[in-house]
Design an enzyme around this catalytic site. Sequence first.
Site, PDB file in Angstrom:
ATOM      1  CE  LYS A  87      80.775  31.736 107.780  1.00  0.00           C
ATOM      2  NZ  LYS A  87      80.276  32.533 108.921  1.00  0.00           N
ATOM      3  CB  SER A 162      76.738  31.525 108.480  1.00  0.00           C
ATOM      4  OG  SER A 162      77.674  32.457 108.998  1.00  0.00           O
ATOM      5  CB  SER A 186      78.132  32.789 112.221  1.00  0.00           C
ATOM      6  OG  SER A 186      76.926  33.343 111.760  1.00  0.00           O
TER       7      SER A 186
END
Length: 487
Positions: A87, A162, A186
């Site tokens: 990420k 996210s 997330s």
Amino acid sequence: MNKKHEAKELTTVTTIQQLSNRIQNGELSPSELVGVCLDKIKKFDSSLNAFITVLEDHARQEAANAEKQIKQGIYLGPLHGIPFSIKDVIYAKGVRCTAGSKIMSDYISKIDATSVVKMKKAGAILIGTNNTHEFACGITNVNPHYGSSRNPWNTSKLSGGSSGGSGVAVAACMVPVSLGTDTSGSIRVPSSLCGVVGLKPTYGRVSKYGIVDLAPSLDHVGCITRSVWDAAAVLQTIAGRDPLDPTTEDKEVPEYTKIIEESNSDKVSIGIPKEYFFDYLQPEVEDVFHDFIDAIRSMGITVSDVNIPERDKIYESWRSIRLGESAEIHSKWLQTRPEDYGEDVRKMLIQGTEVSAVNYIRAHKFRKEVRCAFMKVLKNFDVVIVPTTNLTAPSFDEPTVSIRGKTLEVYQALSRNTIAFNSTGLPAITIPAGLSKGNMPVGAQIVGAPFEEVKILSLAYAFERVNNYPFKLSPFCTESSLRTEPK
């Protein structure tokens, strides 16, 4: 096997467990595997937008190095030669880390995150960074700066966030694993919406050193994979005490993969807290979840309803900490560069500046009470299971959703069942439970006591084996299979 047939097979046989066996046996080279992953990124990422940076030259060079090592008889374990992504809030030395933002768009990291160091040491090959909600400050992965990641099951639907790009990349078989972060759900939310496995370990199990902080009291580093065994392999690689992160605890890291293969699931006891987690549940999600529990029972496992007495404090045990800590971290940029934030993130950060010291302290008090309530249940049951999200992936044009007559903001709806395990720090894994009538994934979340990842992994692995996941549940991406809703 000819190369064309082998490449086709690799697009569907994507678990680390299978790929690592083939690499170790000499049936597959790291260079071939990296090449297939890069081909899939080139083919599908224009539609799915899972990556911000792709490290093609680096990945090919590292694959060649891994190949040379393995031929010399130096095999480092199941991650050796396996491509992974991160990420884009996790630092990798010499790699751009944007945090999905305009503000950090040109930042080149000077360090490796501890989790990245450990993956590289295990022989894994970094192939790129994944799209994320700006500064990890949202649950949809709608990003005004880099475009939004799209759900591979239906590109008109949200990926969730996210760690949305990570979930999409793994679900679409672009990479076997991605490292992500989880502050409100997330890792688990996009994993649930995209039909893959998402593991958030116990707070303190995995180092957070080298990530862009969102709310340090709630932030966790974990992984998204195609199978439970894969998640176990990654966890035993990245877990452990880190002197660079004082929140990590000096706990022994078990050999998770060996333990889950030898575990006996029929002795597991499961509690299901019906209140709160089922209050605003989409009917088709509830149907899939009930079928999932029936499948668990058919494995000879005891399932009972339980009561969580402090459930009314779950939201407040999370909200003030999440908003207040994020606002403090961003206070300088919020004053000097407010126009460079996306509107939703700027609004959320401003809300954080309004959190009072009293509410922040009260939230920390509530989180202890909620944790205590779950711990009492987990003294009598091995794990707790709840739906991961209240609904399947919403469309991009849905700022709110209506569930059983209640209108909820998408953020509130998607994170409702995950935030409790950020504020309590309990380990949680989401696994695919099935598909809705609309052919969209539904996840089930298995939660355990602190540092009891073995229990949640063992049950998840047993269910996966009996029900032939992950191969039973895959979007099987091809150019023609990226489905969109009719306009």
